[in-house]
Write a protein that holds these residues in place. Structure first.
Motif, short mmCIF file in Angstrom:
data_model
loop_
_atom_site.label_atom_id
_atom_site.label_comp_id
_atom_site.label_asym_id
_atom_site.label_seq_id
_atom_site.Cartn_x
_atom_site.Cartn_y
_atom_site.Cartn_z
N ARG A 165 -3.50 1.58 8.92
CA ARG A 165 -3.37 2.72 8.02
C ARG A 165 -4.75 3.14 7.49
NH1 ARG A 165 1.42 2.63 3.74
NH2 ARG A 165 0.54 4.75 3.60
N GLY A 166 -4.82 4.37 6.98
CA GLY A 166 -6.03 4.84 6.34
C GLY A 166 -6.52 6.19 6.79
N ASN A 167 -6.10 6.63 7.97
CA ASN A 167 -6.65 7.88 8.49
C ASN A 167 -5.63 9.00 8.60
OD1 ASN A 167 -8.94 9.28 9.29
ND2 ASN A 167 -8.58 8.92 11.46
N SER A 168 -4.45 8.76 8.12
CA SER A 168 -3.46 9.84 8.14
C SER A 168 -3.77 10.83 7.01
CB SER A 168 -2.04 9.27 7.95
OG SER A 168 -1.90 8.74 6.65
N TYR A 169 -3.11 11.97 7.06
CA TYR A 169 -3.38 13.00 6.05
C TYR A 169 -3.02 12.49 4.66
CZ TYR A 169 -3.10 17.39 3.47
OH TYR A 169 -3.27 18.38 2.52
N ASP A 170 -1.85 11.89 4.52
CA ASP A 170 -1.42 11.41 3.20
C ASP A 170 -2.32 10.28 2.71
OD1 ASP A 170 0.69 11.48 1.03
OD2 ASP A 170 0.86 9.38 1.66
N ASP A 171 -2.73 9.38 3.62
CA ASP A 171 -3.63 8.29 3.22
C ASP A 171 -4.99 8.81 2.79
OD1 ASP A 171 -1.60 6.53 3.79
OD2 ASP A 171 -2.41 5.92 5.73
N ARG A 172 -5.47 9.88 3.42
CA ARG A 172 -6.77 10.43 3.06
C ARG A 172 -6.73 11.21 1.75
NH1 ARG A 172 -10.65 10.75 7.19
NH2 ARG A 172 -11.96 11.57 5.51
N ILE A 173 -5.58 11.81 1.45
CA ILE A 173 -5.46 12.63 0.24
C ILE A 173 -5.01 11.80 -0.97
CG2 ILE A 173 -4.32 14.62 -0.81
CD1 ILE A 173 -6.37 15.27 1.38
N ASN A 174 -3.93 11.04 -0.81
CA ASN A 174 -3.35 10.31 -1.93
C ASN A 174 -3.68 8.82 -1.93
OD1 ASN A 174 -1.95 12.69 -2.83
ND2 ASN A 174 -0.44 12.34 -1.19
N GLY A 175 -4.21 8.34 -0.81
CA GLY A 175 -4.48 6.91 -0.72
C GLY A 175 -3.24 6.14 -0.28
N ILE A 176 -3.45 4.91 0.15
CA ILE A 176 -2.34 4.06 0.60
C ILE A 176 -1.63 3.48 -0.62
CG2 ILE A 176 -1.73 2.02 1.96
CD1 ILE A 176 -4.36 2.50 3.53
N THR A 177 -0.31 3.60 -0.66
CA THR A 177 0.47 3.11 -1.79
C THR A 177 1.65 2.31 -1.27
OG1 THR A 177 -0.15 4.98 -3.19
CG2 THR A 177 1.85 3.76 -3.80
N LEU A 178 1.85 1.12 -1.84
CA LEU A 178 3.02 0.30 -1.53
C LEU A 178 4.07 0.59 -2.60
CD1 LEU A 178 1.27 -3.08 -0.59
CD2 LEU A 178 1.95 -1.20 0.93
N THR A 179 5.07 1.34 -2.22
CA THR A 179 6.11 1.72 -3.18
C THR A 179 6.84 0.46 -3.66
OG1 THR A 179 6.37 3.80 -2.02
CG2 THR A 179 8.12 3.17 -3.55
N ASN A 180 6.92 0.30 -4.97
CA ASN A 180 7.56 -0.86 -5.62
C ASN A 180 6.80 -2.16 -5.37
OD1 ASN A 180 9.69 0.81 -6.56
ND2 ASN A 180 10.79 0.54 -4.61
N GLY A 181 5.59 -2.05 -4.84
CA GLY A 181 4.80 -3.25 -4.62
C GLY A 181 5.27 -4.06 -3.42
N PHE A 182 4.73 -5.28 -3.30
CA PHE A 182 5.12 -6.18 -2.21
C PHE A 182 5.36 -7.56 -2.81
CE2 PHE A 182 4.82 -8.96 1.38
CZ PHE A 182 5.34 -8.23 2.44
N THR A 183 6.50 -8.16 -2.48
CA THR A 183 6.92 -9.42 -3.07
C THR A 183 6.74 -10.57 -2.08
OG1 THR A 183 8.54 -8.32 -4.48
CG2 THR A 183 8.85 -10.68 -4.10
N PHE A 184 6.19 -11.68 -2.59
CA PHE A 184 6.00 -12.91 -1.81
C PHE A 184 6.94 -13.98 -2.37
CE2 PHE A 184 2.10 -10.51 -1.63
CZ PHE A 184 1.64 -10.64 -0.32
#
Length: 224
Positions: free
Chosen positions: A165-184
């Protein structure tokens, strides 16, 4: 009578002049008749006068010292760097946090369903495309690595969620976001053996893009 006397005198005078010339040539009695005639070599074998010789110049034996040339150190030009994209970073409104908690109902997270930690991530900027992700958990109160108490499949899934990830339009404009976070998820027994209430847990995430540029993210939380 006078004519005879003159003839006789003429003949006699010529003979007398020839005789005198012969004697002068042999004896050298007259400087006028011998002028310019080189002397005869003596037959006694005497050494002739020395012939003048040009003086010999002694050679200069002083060694010649050559001036050393300038010692220019080789200059290695810096390697040509490509026009790299910006390295991974968090946008000004980005977020990276850690939350430690016990689920209200352990049965909803089988087969572990006991304890877990959650990472919240938003606004991650990585235009060079994420190539690798490293995750480590530490109990900084004890100085121990507790990464092994969490499910390995969860850590691998977290990596795969970000890699590429990182080069898509949404990633370039809004940044990469993990919705609701990530649980371990973690085993309750393993969690309680390694983390006690009031102790602090540190998570470190290192993100590298395709050009080797890296971003290190850290977050801390207190166990309850």
């Amino acid at each position: 009578m006078r004519r005879r006397f003159g003839s006789a005198l003429g003949r006699g005078g010529l003979s007398l002049w020839a005789t005198c010339a012969s004697v002068a040539l042999i004896t050298g009695c007259s400087s006028e008749t011998t002028s310019g005639v080189p002397p005869l070599l003596a037959s006694s074998g005497a050494t002739p006068p020395p012939v003048a010789v040009a003086p010999t110049i002694a050679p200069n034996l002083t060694p010649i010292t050559f001036r050393p040339g300038p010692d220019f150190a080789p200059i290695t030009p810096p390697p040509v760097q490509p026009d790299l994209p910006d390295p991974p970073s968090l946008l000004p409104d980005g977020e990276f946090n850690l939350l430690l908690s016990d689920p209200a109902n352990p049965a909803v997270i089988p087969p572990v369903g006991s304890a877990f930690v959650t990472i919240t991530l938003s606004g991650l900027f990585a235009p060079g495309v994420i190539r690798s992700v490293e995750v480590q958990f530490f109990n900084i109160s004890r100085g121990t690595d507790i990464t092994g108490i969490f499910l390995p499949t969860a850590i691998e899934q977290f990596r795969n969620t970000l890699i590429g990830r990182g080069n898509s339009y949404d990633d370039r404009i809004n940044g990469i976001t993990l919705t609701n976070g990530f649980t371990f998820p973690a085993s309750l027994a393993a969690y309680n053996a390694n983390v006690a209430a009031g102790e602090r847990v540190l998570v470190i995430v290192v993100i590298r893009d395709s050009f080797g540029q890296a971003l290190r993210l850290e977050a801390r939380a207190e166990a309850n």
